[in-house]
Enzyme design. Structure first.
Site, mmCIF file in Angstrom:
data_model
loop_
_atom_site.group_PDB
_atom_site.id
_atom_site.type_symbol
_atom_site.label_atom_id
_atom_site.label_comp_id
_atom_site.label_asym_id
_atom_site.label_seq_id
_atom_site.Cartn_x
_atom_site.Cartn_y
_atom_site.Cartn_z
ATOM 1 C CD GLU A 1 5.314 8.226 -0.208
ATOM 2 O OE1 GLU A 1 5.627 9.310 -0.948
ATOM 3 O OE2 GLU A 1 4.932 8.479 1.143
ATOM 4 N N PRO B 1 0.668 -1.128 0.043
ATOM 5 C CG PRO B 1 -0.935 -1.652 1.657
ATOM 6 C CD PRO B 1 0.642 -2.258 1.061
ATOM 7 C CG ASP B 2 4.240 1.759 2.331
ATOM 8 O OD1 ASP B 2 4.526 0.605 1.571
ATOM 9 O OD2 ASP B 2 4.963 1.754 3.555
ATOM 10 C CB CYS B 3 5.367 0.609 -2.371
ATOM 11 S SG CYS B 3 6.587 -0.032 -1.210
#
Length: 760
Positions: free
Chosen positions: A491, A486-488
């Protein structure tokens, strides 16, 4: 000499195999290959000097500088403008011109380290038990000499010896004290690589450390399992890992489908090996290790007593009395029951079920695996099923994906890289400087890498194998890896949307709208019911299931908990998207952001800090928390959380102007001042303050921080490699290779850009 091969280049040489497959031309893959004819005598002498220098200073400077890669890239002959070093005297102030000059020097040098496929390769290592697991897997499958050349083995031994502590032991990671985990596994690895105890002071000291701290019977659970696999520890001395747990009804909170994916995938293959009680070939070397790791003869060891034994150096999270009851019951009653008729039939069914999942994982990660740990385990499981199968053989060429070479030797990376994650941040860092025109070629290559690294399809029959949606996402590393993060995704989405605002004549054609919609759909699917985001998947079970965690080394590993950093990155991607595409799923995105902001604010501690789970630690947490809140519309004036966060950061600024946070902050959950400035900590704190509007309130702390960063800049234009700042499970520390440059560039770039804007 060794040569680093990137992307399609990596499909040849040692990585060459008809069994080596890719979905996008091996984009992001980096493999080191030995060429006996490469290099001039001068170059070989320089490599030898760098190696000697590291070994000479290894106890004072444990982190390698990745100098062999830099030597290779310098030889490529990239033209650099002759930019003189920036020197700021103690009695001088930093000016806009000073910052701009520093930025240009950094970016000109940093652009030369970009691979031709658009990413920035580097040394993503620091954990000392990963290489032993790969070596063990090759040993028991008889492929050690097939995969590793003599040069590989020599460099692996160099690395292990270089990171032996002064007391003779090895740590679980490069940073930190000796542990039984690191010592037993690295000692056994050296033996399997052909090192002999006779006339070997380093091995003798390692053995002495192990024996003086309780012998291998005091190793933690993960070490005991691996020592059992190679045949130097008995399976009866392990806590039971029941394969039948995967057969319970899926709706139960204890079904492994509901566990954090790392634990699910690692314990899946561990359960198979435990259920089989598999032991590798008992060779003369294995018999020697049996003699050398214990204080008493191997045949006299009380394995049941050893089961609950753990050295104090490794006992980070002791089992509770409830856990003791659970494991006693499993070992005494449950596991023996499945070894006798008719219940042994259920064990056979359970093992077949596990193999079905193992095959699925391997096929859908191109045999890379989620991480090197489950890759090594899966490789053994496939070999047990059929040593001649493609399912086993396809593992072999992908071992090279995890090997990295530097002046301290050859090490194993903690993943197959962090290519997408770091490239997304590097793009944002360069864009923040306002120097896009000057470095458009660099951005264009990075843009291409990110666009072509998106996961384009959902996995076939994914729900049956407990996998989350993947279409539209990005991974931590490469598209071939296949595990959506999710965070990749957040970003990368933010980086791509930023690039889409720049003229295509400078950075290339923008990503297709359909790809952006897929990314947003995937991001929203990762959102927990309360709007938070976890590390890989939605939270699937309750925290009480941590009683099933048998590990003394790692805490909070059963549940995929939501994190401030992951939540912040995800909503920033969504917010960037709504600014350009307000009509797409606007209501859902707004609701998600609202809940996520509440979560970030509620996770703030009483002193104004945020705990960072995936980096060191409170400076890392503050950067993501404040950046996320600002993106969501909060500011210094209307948010008490931001005011308290800034107050906390300013209270930790060192007299020299920087910030320095020790890695032990993650363990004790209190800010620990390292006493000296760290470029990454300084940059993260500086960025958080910049986003909060510190430049309008009082720019003095920012000028002091900028002066500190510029004074740390090397003659090459880069920033120094310092103490590792990557963190995993609040207990494992490793290196993000590009943080040392990208965050100082970002901080100085954002500062310079805002200074210029404030005068317009």
């Amino acid at each position: 000499m060794w040569r680093l091969k990137i992307a399609a280049e990596s499909g040849g040489g040692s990585g060459s195999s008809p069994l080596l497959h890719t979905g996008n031309g091996f984009l992001g893959r980096a493999v080191w290959e030995f060429d006996p004819d490469a290099g001039t005598p001068e170059e070989r002498a320089e490599v030898a000097r760098l190696r000697r220098d590291f070994t000479r200073h290894r106890f004072q400077r444990k982190e390698s500088q990745d100098l062999l890669m830099r030597m290779q890239y310098a030889k490529l002959g990239h033209l650099q403008p002759d930019l003189s070093a920036v020197i700021v005297e103690d009695n001088q102030n930093v000016t806009e011109e000073t910052i701009l000059s520093s930025l240009r020097r950094a970016l000109n040098q940093y652009s030369t380290l970009q691979a031709h496929d658009g990413h920035w390769p580097g040394d993503y290592s620091g954990i000392l038990f990963i290489m032993p697991l790969l070596i063990f897997s090759m040993h028991v499958t008889g492929t050690l000499d097939v995969v590793l050349s003599l040069e590989h083995k020599r460099e692996i031994c160099r690395y292990i010896y270089n990171h032996q502590n002064e007391d003779g032991g090895w740590g679980t990671q490069v940073l930190g004290q000796s542990t039984m985990f690191g010592s037993c596994l690295n000692y056994a690895t050296l033996k399997l690589l052909g090192e002999a105890l006779h006339n070997n002071d380093a091995l003798a000291q390692g053995r002495m450390w192990i024996l003086s701290h309780g012998s291998a019977t005091a190793a933690p659970q993960w070490a005991k399992i691996w020592l059992s696999v190679i045949g130097v520890y008995d399976w009866s001395g392990n806590k039971a890992i029941i394969p039948e747990l995967w057969m319970v009804p899926h709706f139960l909170p204890i079904h492994p489908a509901r566990f954090w994916c790392f634990v699910r995938m690692i314990y899946m293959s561990m359960a198979y090996l435990y259920g089989k009680k598999f032991v590798g070939p008992i060779t003369p070397t294995i018999l020697e290790i049996r003699e050398e790791l214990y204080n008493i003869p191997y045949s006299e060891i009380d394995w049941k007593k050893a089961r609950d034994c753990c050295a104090k150096e490794d006992l980070r999270y002791p089992c509770s009395w409830i856990q003791d009851i659970v494991w006693t019951y499993l070992n005494k009653y449950v596991d023996p029951m499945f070894n006798v008729w008719p219940f042994n039939k259920l064990r056979e069914i359970s093992l077949r079920n596990l193999m079905k999942h193992i095959y699925y994982e391997d096929e859908n990660t191109k045999y890379i695996g989620l991480c090197p740990i489950n890759k090594a385990l899966n490789m053994i499981c496939c070999w047990i099923e059929d040593p001649n199968s493609d399912a086993f053989k396809r593992h072999l060429p992908r071992i090279y994906d995890f090997l990295w070479l530097a002046e301290d030797g050859m090490k194993a990376q903690v993943y197959d890289g962090c290519q997408t994650w770091e490239t997304a941040f590097i793009v944002q860092a360069i864009c923040s400087t306002g120097l896009v025109d000057e470095f458009s070629t660099t951005l264009e290559k990075a843009y291409g890498f990110l666009k072509n690294s998106q996961v384009l399809h959902d996995l076939p029959n994914g729900k049956s194998f407990y996998r989350h949606r993947s279409k539209g996402s990005w991974t931590l590393s490469t598209a071939d890896n296949g595990w959506s993060v999710p965070d990749c995704t957040g970003e990368t989405l933010q980086a791509l949307l930023g690039l889409s605002k720049i003229s295509p004549k400078l950075v290339g054609d923008p990503i297709k709208e359909k790809s952006l919609y897929d990314a947003v759909d995937c991001l929203l699917s990762f959102s927990n019911k309360d709007g938070t985001f976890s590390s890989y998947e939605c939270t699937r079970t309750a925290s009480w299931t941590e009683i099933l965690n048998p590990s003394e080394s790692f805490r909070n590993i059963v549940v995929d908990y939501p994190h401030v950093e992951c939540t912040s990155s995800a909503i920033q991607g969504l917010i960037s998207f709504t600014e350009l595409y307000p009509g797409y799923r606007g209501v859902e995105i707004e609701s998600c952001i609202k809940n996520a902001v509440m979560f970030i604010e509620n996770k703030q501690q009483n002193d104004g800090s945020w705990y960072g789970t995936w980096g060191i630690c409170f400076t890392y947490g503050a950067f993501f928390a404040i950046r996320g809140l600002i993106a969501a519309g909060r500011n210094y004036e209307n948010s008490q959380a931001i005011r308290n966060g800034c107050k906390f950061l300013l209270s930790k600024q060192l007299s020299a102007g920087g910030w320095g946070e020790h890695y032990s902050s993650s363990e004790i959950e209190v800010y620990v001042d390292s006493g000296s400035p760290h470029a990454v900590n300084t940059s993260l704190a500086m960025l958080a303050l910049l986003y909060s509007g510190q430049i309008e309130r009082d720019p003095t702390p920012l000028y002091r921080a900028a002066k500190q960063l510029i004074s740390m800049q090397l003659e090459t234009g880069e920033f120094p490699q310092q103490e590792h700042v990557g963190c995993f499970n609040s207990s494992l520390y490793f290196n993000y290779p590009n943080y040392r440059n990208l965050y100082p560039i970002w901080a100085l770039g954002e500062f310079w850009h805002r200074l210029v804007a404030s005068k317009d």
